[in-house]
Design a protein around this motif. Structure first.
Motif, PDB file in Angstrom:
ATOM      1  N   ARG A  61       0.830  -1.207   0.000  1.00 48.68           N
ATOM      2  CA  ARG A  61       0.000   0.000   0.000  1.00 48.68           C
ATOM      3  C   ARG A  61       0.865   1.258   0.000  1.00 48.68           C
ATOM      4  O   ARG A  61       0.576   2.223  -0.724  1.00 48.68           O
ATOM      5  N   ILE A  62       1.942   1.220   0.782  1.00 50.83           N
ATOM      6  CA  ILE A  62       2.828   2.391   0.846  1.00 50.83           C
ATOM      7  C   ILE A  62       3.479   2.633  -0.506  1.00 50.83           C
ATOM      8  O   ILE A  62       3.610   3.782  -0.965  1.00 50.83           O
ATOM      9  N   GLU A  63       3.892   1.546  -1.164  1.00 48.80           N
ATOM     10  CA  GLU A  63       4.502   1.700  -2.486  1.00 48.80           C
ATOM     11  C   GLU A  63       3.504   2.313  -3.470  1.00 48.80           C
ATOM     12  O   GLU A  63       3.860   3.168  -4.289  1.00 48.80           O
ATOM     13  N   THR A  64       2.231   1.884  -3.381  1.00 46.20           N
ATOM     14  CA  THR A  64       1.201   2.457  -4.258  1.00 46.20           C
ATOM     15  C   THR A  64       1.016   3.943  -3.973  1.00 46.20           C
ATOM     16  O   THR A  64       0.922   4.770  -4.892  1.00 46.20           O
ATOM     17  N   GLU A  65       0.960   4.291  -2.678  1.00 49.50           N
ATOM     18  CA  GLU A  65       0.817   5.688  -2.309  1.00 49.50           C
ATOM     19  C   GLU A  65       2.010   6.503  -2.766  1.00 49.50           C
ATOM     20  O   GLU A  65       1.875   7.660  -3.189  1.00 49.50           O
ATOM     21  N   ARG A  74       3.883   5.889  -5.387  1.00 50.67           N
ATOM     22  CA  ARG A  74       3.776   6.113  -6.826  1.00 50.67           C
ATOM     23  C   ARG A  74       2.766   7.213  -7.134  1.00 50.67           C
ATOM     24  O   ARG A  74       3.005   8.089  -7.984  1.00 50.67           O
ATOM     25  N   LYS A  75       1.615   7.183  -6.444  1.00 54.30           N
ATOM     26  CA  LYS A  75       0.626   8.231  -6.657  1.00 54.30           C
ATOM     27  C   LYS A  75       1.180   9.598  -6.245  1.00 54.30           C
ATOM     28  O   LYS A  75       0.970  10.602  -6.927  1.00 54.30           O
ATOM     29  N   SER A  76       1.892   9.609  -5.108  1.00 59.63           N
ATOM     30  CA  SER A  76       2.468  10.872  -4.646  1.00 59.63           C
ATOM     31  C   SER A  76       3.487  11.397  -5.639  1.00 59.63           C
ATOM     32  O   SER A  76       3.561  12.608  -5.901  1.00 59.63           O
ATOM     33  N   GLN A  77       4.283  10.472  -6.212  1.00 59.74           N
ATOM     34  CA  GLN A  77       5.267  10.891  -7.216  1.00 59.74           C
ATOM     35  C   GLN A  77       4.566  11.471  -8.452  1.00 59.74           C
ATOM     36  O   GLN A  77       5.020  12.469  -9.025  1.00 59.74           O
ATOM     37  N   GLN A  78       3.436  10.853  -8.844  1.00 59.49           N
ATOM     38  CA  GLN A  78       2.692  11.386  -9.987  1.00 59.49           C
ATOM     39  C   GLN A  78       2.139  12.777  -9.683  1.00 59.49           C
ATOM     40  O   GLN A  78       2.223  13.693 -10.507  1.00 59.49           O
ATOM     41  N   ARG A  79       1.549  12.939  -8.470  1.00 57.89           N
ATOM     42  CA  ARG A  79       1.028  14.254  -8.091  1.00 57.89           C
ATOM     43  C   ARG A  79       2.146  15.280  -8.031  1.00 57.89           C
ATOM     44  O   ARG A  79       1.973  16.433  -8.454  1.00 57.89           O
TER      45      ARG A  79
END
Length: 818
Positions: A258-262, A264-269
């Motif tokens: 879950r942290i890795e997914t977050e 990746r999303k944070s990196q995209q944002r």
């Protein structure tokens, strides 16, 4: 980074297309002189110039003449519709055409064209150079597909790697479970135990415990059998703990995923924020080379990302005089001594100097080493310029206010002073320190307090400016005046937070105004007294002049009437005798004709020429006409004699009807029919009136003035009417008299045009007239008013309606006491 790379790839492709269009356009223009020198009209030479140009993308060239295609290259090229679609300018006379309508975005972009038009006055055609966007879109689509394939490969690799990793984590538990199976039998048989070795502390402790247990079982097998039940319980408990540990491990794996997914999303944002933020975002390595350069940095400094990344861009954007300062800041950042914020000048690519505010932070790795610097930059050139102008404006305002004798102030929304300039002491008598934190109403005169609070409350409710004059009480108890001007103070969200303004002492002005008003009041009183005296003198003079004129006129009329009366009486008295003589003569003639029916020839001829029969028949009528004329003259003379009594000063009983009839008799010539109008009708509605104690001559003058004005108004109205209108609505004057108690009322009403209200209010003023110069003195109605009101104790009123007529109402008592 893939999104950023895709965007850069698209921008590079589009920039390359625009550059190709610009290059071809420039080559055509450069070759213009050559083509003009030789054969511009040779289309084959034009085609040779086109074929000589090579481009990584297909180029379409058209020769246009009045919107028709003269030549196209290649022959299969199709010209898009310039009159439809959407056109966007790309700079340097290069445009981007896209088809209109509800077409999907990518399809619209694929059908678009980049083009330029070359127009020269010496050319017989226009040259249109276009580059279809389809090859660019296809290239970009291939780029997207390759990147997508790479991303899918990375994701597949990650999924494939997850399974061995899970098996690696579960393997020690599996081995431990195998070892724990039939443990008493293995210990009894002294079989070697193969315990797992891992980097997990709990597993190693568990393996060690098993090892100690096995050794204890080997030494005390009998005791182990006796404690079998206890051992089994322990095994159950250990198994439970292992299960819990397994569950905990699985939960940790899920949490990590879950942290890795977050992340990746944070990196995209974060990537989107960096791309779209208005602040320039830069990343430097330890060599002070640019690693990251966002679009805002391109707008602020003018350098594209490909021009800045990998270079020491600071050497270009930092002016020489700021180099030492920037080096100091960078050094402090690397050594983590500060430098996180600085403001300095920078240089754009075009040479323009700007002022930027830098927010810097060192990038520290887990071991505490600085591996780079991240910077955010804001262009504050306009803000700095505005702040300087604001400071200069505020200083000018303070200087002007001080020079004008004003003090500056600011109050909060609670009505407390938050700022006061030193000039306030010269106006209010209090120092700025004494008033700060206090309300201006604390020192205000109570008589002005409510009005001032209402003005301020209205300004707060509507967020408007205000201006007022008020009085203050100084520490010595003196009352001083000031003029206060205020404007609302708003915060950045537009909310009212208070007021600011200026105050000016007007005490001297108020004192001067008071003295001036007092002086003006005295002068005004004197002027009114003089005006009243002058009016009385003018009225007295007018009255004397008019009285003298009327006295002279009365004497003249009386003399004329007397001179006319004697001959008229002589004629009227002798008409009776003449009538008797004529009757005798006619009787003689009749007797002669009876006894001498046949006269001599001479007499017969004379009788025939004289028409004796007609004379006998007409002569009595002639005598009657002469008698009627003499009687009429006697009536006129009687009216003149009656009217000539204007100079009589004795109070005596009089018949008002006689005065009205005499006035109408004198004005008869004005009432009768004329060439341009019919006769003005006079309607008499007389009531039963007693003899009135009055001054008859003066009342006759009033009747004459009012009737003459009515005739003037009717004649003026009839000049603008046709004969038919005058016959349908004839002009008339109605005179009504009646008795009301001890008073007599006389009404003289006409059906003329009426009098406007602004004129009617002034008609009784001396010398006021609406007639042309030489036709009126403006004294008739004024003297009439004095005669009725002052001399007879009555009233004279005027009622008028525009378009309907005017009525003058006279009321006088039947008995006059003086």
């Amino acid at each position: 980074m893939t999104i950023i790379g895709s965007r850069v790839q698209f921008q590079n492709s589009e920039t390359q297309a625009i550059t190709i269009i610009e290059s071809i356009s420039k080559e055509f223009k450069n070759n213009l002189e050559i083509t003009q020198t030789y054969r511009w009209g040779d289309l084959n030479l034009f085609q040779a110039l086109i074929e000589a140009k090579r481009s990584p993308y297909p180029i379409n060239v058209f020769l246009l003449s009045d919107s028709s295609i003269i030549r196209r290259y290649p022959d299969t090229a199709t010209l898009f519709d310039l009159d439809s679609g959407v056109v966007a300018e790309q700079g340097n006379n290069v445009y981007h055409w896209k088809p209109g309508g509800s077409i999907p975005f990518m399809a619209q972009w694929r059908q678009s064209h980049y083009y330029t038009i070359i127009r020269e006055s010496t050319l017989p055609w226009d040259i249109l150079v276009s580059l279809p966007a389809e090859p660019i879109i296809s290239q970009l689509q291939g780029f997207y597909i390759r990147n997508l394939a790479i991303l899918l490969g990375i994701m597949g690799f990650a999924i494939m790697s997850a399974n061995p990793l899970t098996r690696y984590l579960i393997q020690p538990l599996t081995q431990l479970a195998n070892v724990s199976e039939n443990l008493p039998q293995k210990v009894s048989d002294q079989d070697p135990l193969h315990l797992p070795k891992t980097e997990i502390l709990e597993f190693n402790l568990l393996s060690a415990n098993f090892q100690v247990m096995a050794e204890a079982l080997g030494e005390k097998f009998k005791e182990i059998k006796a404690a079998n039940e206890e051992l089994e319980q322990r095994v159950i408990e250990r198994t439970k703990r292992l299960s819990e540990a397994n569950q905990t491990l699985a939960a940790e794996v899920r949490e990590r995923q879950r942290i890795e997914t977050e992340i990746r999303k944070s990196q995209q944002r974060l990537a989107l924020m960096v791309e779209q933020t208005p602040l320039a975002v830069l990343e430097w390595n330890m060599k002070f080379e640019v690693v990251s350069w966002n679009p805002a940095a391109e707008r602020i400094f003018g350098y594209r990302a490909e021009e800045a990344i990998g270079t020491r861009i600071a050497e270009k954007i930092v002016p020489p005089e700021w180099v030492a300062h920037v080096q100091t800041v960078m050094g402090d950042l690397i050594e983590q001594r500060g430098g996180t914020r600085s403001t300095n000048e920078n240089v754009r690519k075009d040479g323009q100097r700007i002022i930027c505010q830098w927010y810097n932070t060192p990038l520290i790795n887990p071991v505490g080493e600085c591996i780079g610097i991240a910077s955010m930059i804001q262009d504050i050139t306009e803000r700095q310029r505005a702040e300087v102008e604001l400071r200069e404006s505020e200083q000018r305002f303070r200087d002007v206010s001080e020079a004008a004798g004003e003090y500056l102030w600011e109050i909060s929304l609670e009505g407390r002073y938050t700022y006061l300039s030193e000039r306030v002491e010269a106006v209010k008598g209090y120092s700025a320190e004494d008033l700060l934190g206090r309300s201006p109403f604390d020192v205000m005169y109570k008589g002005d307090l409510q009005r001032a609070q209402e003005i301020v409350a209205h300004a707060i409710a509507h967020q408007t400016t205000f201006k007022m004059e008020c009085r203050d009480i100084t520490p010595e108890g003196e009352i001083v005046w000031e003029e206060v001007n205020g404007v609302p103070r708003l915060d950045e969200q537009g909310n009212l937070i208070g007021f600011r303004g200026a105050g000016l002492s007007i005490t001297d002005r108020k004192r001067s105004e008071l003295e001036l008003r007092q002086s003006e009041a005295r002068l005004r009183q004197k002027a009114e007294e003089l005006q009243q005296t002058l009016g009385q003198l003018q009225q007295t003079q007018a009255k004397l002049v008019q009285s003298e004129k009327m006295s002279s006129l009365g004497q003249l009329v009386a003399g004329v009437a007397h001179e006319i009366n004697n001959p008229v009486n002589f004629i009227y008295g002798n008409l009776t005798h003449a009538e008797e003589y004529v009757e005798d003569l006619l009787a003689v003639i009749a007797s002669y004709q009876e006894h001498y029916p046949e006269p001599v020839a001479a007499v017969g001829e004379q009788l025939q020429d004289s028409e004796v029969e007609f004379l006998v028949e007409d002569f009595p009528r002639l005598i009657n006409s002469m008698r009627e004329g003499a009687r009429r003259i006697r009536e006129i003379v009687a009216s003149l004699r009656n009217f000539s009594r204007l100079d009589e000063s004795d109070l005596k009983p009089a018949n008002l009807h006689e005065g009205l009839d005499n006035s109408l008799m004198i004005l008869r010539s004005r009432l009768k029919e004329k060439s341009d109008r019919p006769e003005i009708q006079v309607i008499r509605e007389y009531g039963e009136l007693p003899l009135i104690d009055c001054y008859p001559g003066q009342l006759n003058q009033v009747f004459m003035n009012i009737l003459a004005n009515s005739i003037d108004a009717l004649e003026e109205r009839d000049r603008t009417r046709s004969r038919e209108q005058m016959q349908q609505q004839p002009s008339c004057i109605c005179i009504t008299t009646q008795r009301q108690g001890n008073e007599v009322q006389i009404s003289i009403r006409d059906n003329g045009p009426g009098i406007p209200d602004n004129v009617r209010e002034k008609i009784f003023n001396p010398f006021f007239t609406t007639k042309d110069v030489g036709k009126g003195t403006g004294l008739g109605l004024s003297i009439s008013y004095q005669i009725i009101v002052d001399h007879h104790g009555g009233s004279l009123e005027c009622h008028s309606t525009l378009g309907e007529g005017t009525e003058f109402g006279i009321t006088i008592p039947t008995t006059l006491s003086h």
